[in-house]
Write an enzyme that holds these catalytic residues in place. Sequence first.
Site, mmCIF file in Angstrom:
data_model
loop_
_atom_site.group_PDB
_atom_site.id
_atom_site.type_symbol
_atom_site.label_atom_id
_atom_site.label_comp_id
_atom_site.label_asym_id
_atom_site.label_seq_id
_atom_site.Cartn_x
_atom_site.Cartn_y
_atom_site.Cartn_z
ATOM 1 N N CYS A 143 0.834 -1.204 0.000
ATOM 2 C CA CYS A 143 0.000 0.000 0.000
ATOM 3 C C CYS A 143 0.874 1.261 0.000
ATOM 4 O O CYS A 143 1.531 1.539 -0.986
ATOM 5 C CB CYS A 143 -0.985 -0.038 1.169
ATOM 6 S SG CYS A 143 -2.379 1.097 0.954
ATOM 7 N N GLU A 172 -2.944 -9.190 3.197
ATOM 8 C CA GLU A 172 -3.434 -9.734 4.475
ATOM 9 C C GLU A 172 -4.949 -9.624 4.607
ATOM 10 O O GLU A 172 -5.545 -10.216 5.519
ATOM 11 C CB GLU A 172 -2.760 -9.006 5.641
ATOM 12 C CG GLU A 172 -3.374 -7.674 6.043
ATOM 13 C CD GLU A 172 -3.157 -6.536 5.045
ATOM 14 O OE1 GLU A 172 -3.791 -5.481 5.198
ATOM 15 O OE2 GLU A 172 -2.338 -6.707 4.113
ATOM 16 N N HIS A 207 -3.928 -5.049 -0.300
ATOM 17 C CA HIS A 207 -3.555 -5.609 1.003
ATOM 18 C C HIS A 207 -3.617 -7.130 0.954
ATOM 19 O O HIS A 207 -4.703 -7.712 1.026
ATOM 20 C CB HIS A 207 -4.491 -5.077 2.093
ATOM 21 C CG HIS A 207 -4.201 -3.668 2.492
ATOM 22 N ND1 HIS A 207 -3.351 -3.354 3.529
ATOM 23 C CD2 HIS A 207 -4.620 -2.485 1.977
ATOM 24 C CE1 HIS A 207 -3.261 -2.040 3.643
ATOM 25 N NE2 HIS A 207 -4.024 -1.491 2.708
#
Length: 372
Positions: free
Chosen positions: A262, A349, A347
């Site tokens: 990011c 995750e 992202h």
Amino acid sequence: MTLYCKRGYKGYLYLEDGTLIEGCGFGAKGIRAGEVVFTTSMNGYPESLTDPSYRGQILVITHPLVGNYGVPEKQRVEGILTNFESEQIQVEGLVVSEETDPFKWNSSKSLHEWLLSEGVPGLSDVDTRSIVKKVRSRGVMMGVIASGYEIEDPKKFLEKKYDEIDFTQFTSPKAPIVHLGNTGETIVVVDCGVKHGILYQLHQRGFTIVRVPCKFNVSKIMDYYPKGVVFGNGPGNPNLLQEVIENFKELTEYKIPILGICLGHQVATLAMGGKVNKMKFGHRAINKPVIDISSNKCYITTHNHGYGILSKEDLPPNSKLWFINPDDGTIEGWIHEKLPIITTQFHPEARPGPWDVTWVFDKFKKMVSRNA
């Protein structure tokens, strides 16, 4: 028609184009300014509201009912939160169509109670669709949210623009923080406001994690003898972070593996000679497609960014395209051809969102193991 407000007070949202929207206040009474952005995520508001990337922004959630499952108690693994992305609510204010009371077994408080306890104003009973259509057509703009108050002179709150403020001063830790792992491999996370979801994925792979302040000196980073470095997410305009960009350049001289996520992806791009520009209204959702150029596979991913690499021409020299967004052609990741650097704009995750691309962390672990 008289507006009935279940919390007993009205609220307002003023947009810098002069639009004034009346609704019901909830959460804390107060007036806050910020950049007005929207997310199309249907769930995950505890994670979204605590995501440091939202610092300085008023978040509009498009899903009509928000608060249904309340707010859980904080849970941790080795000091890392597993159900929130930071220790506090990060948004300047929250705008929803309808703020609901919770009905779930593990809810510790309502959305209203949570915002109230952390001093964050909320606005409900408004047409969020009309707000989103305005932002989508005009682009993101500054706004003022008021809960329990009227906005008598909104322009005085809008003197400073979002793009002009370095919000990492509010989201970066003041001193290093260590989370112990079990593999013996130490990595450093340059923390400009990193999500705990990223820390959790790294910890799950056995790393001992040293989180250092966003503008931590490179020589001090190397004192930890890291086998790899992660530049995580964070808020604001990456072009303001010249010290972080210079630190990234200096770190590449050590030829240790680097993962940028990011904001970290944007810092890496600028450090290596690419361009990062403001997007019209950004990507904020948990269902954005990206295509892995190497395999031609499409993955559904979580996004939260208002800046990006807008075309292939803006890629850094000596980098090759890794991921691209098929919706608008923005660059979602690249790999350096001469140095051990990989980046993703999305992202991997998730939190909230799908886990389609957590394998990015496995790729980074292999890079670290080879370096070790």
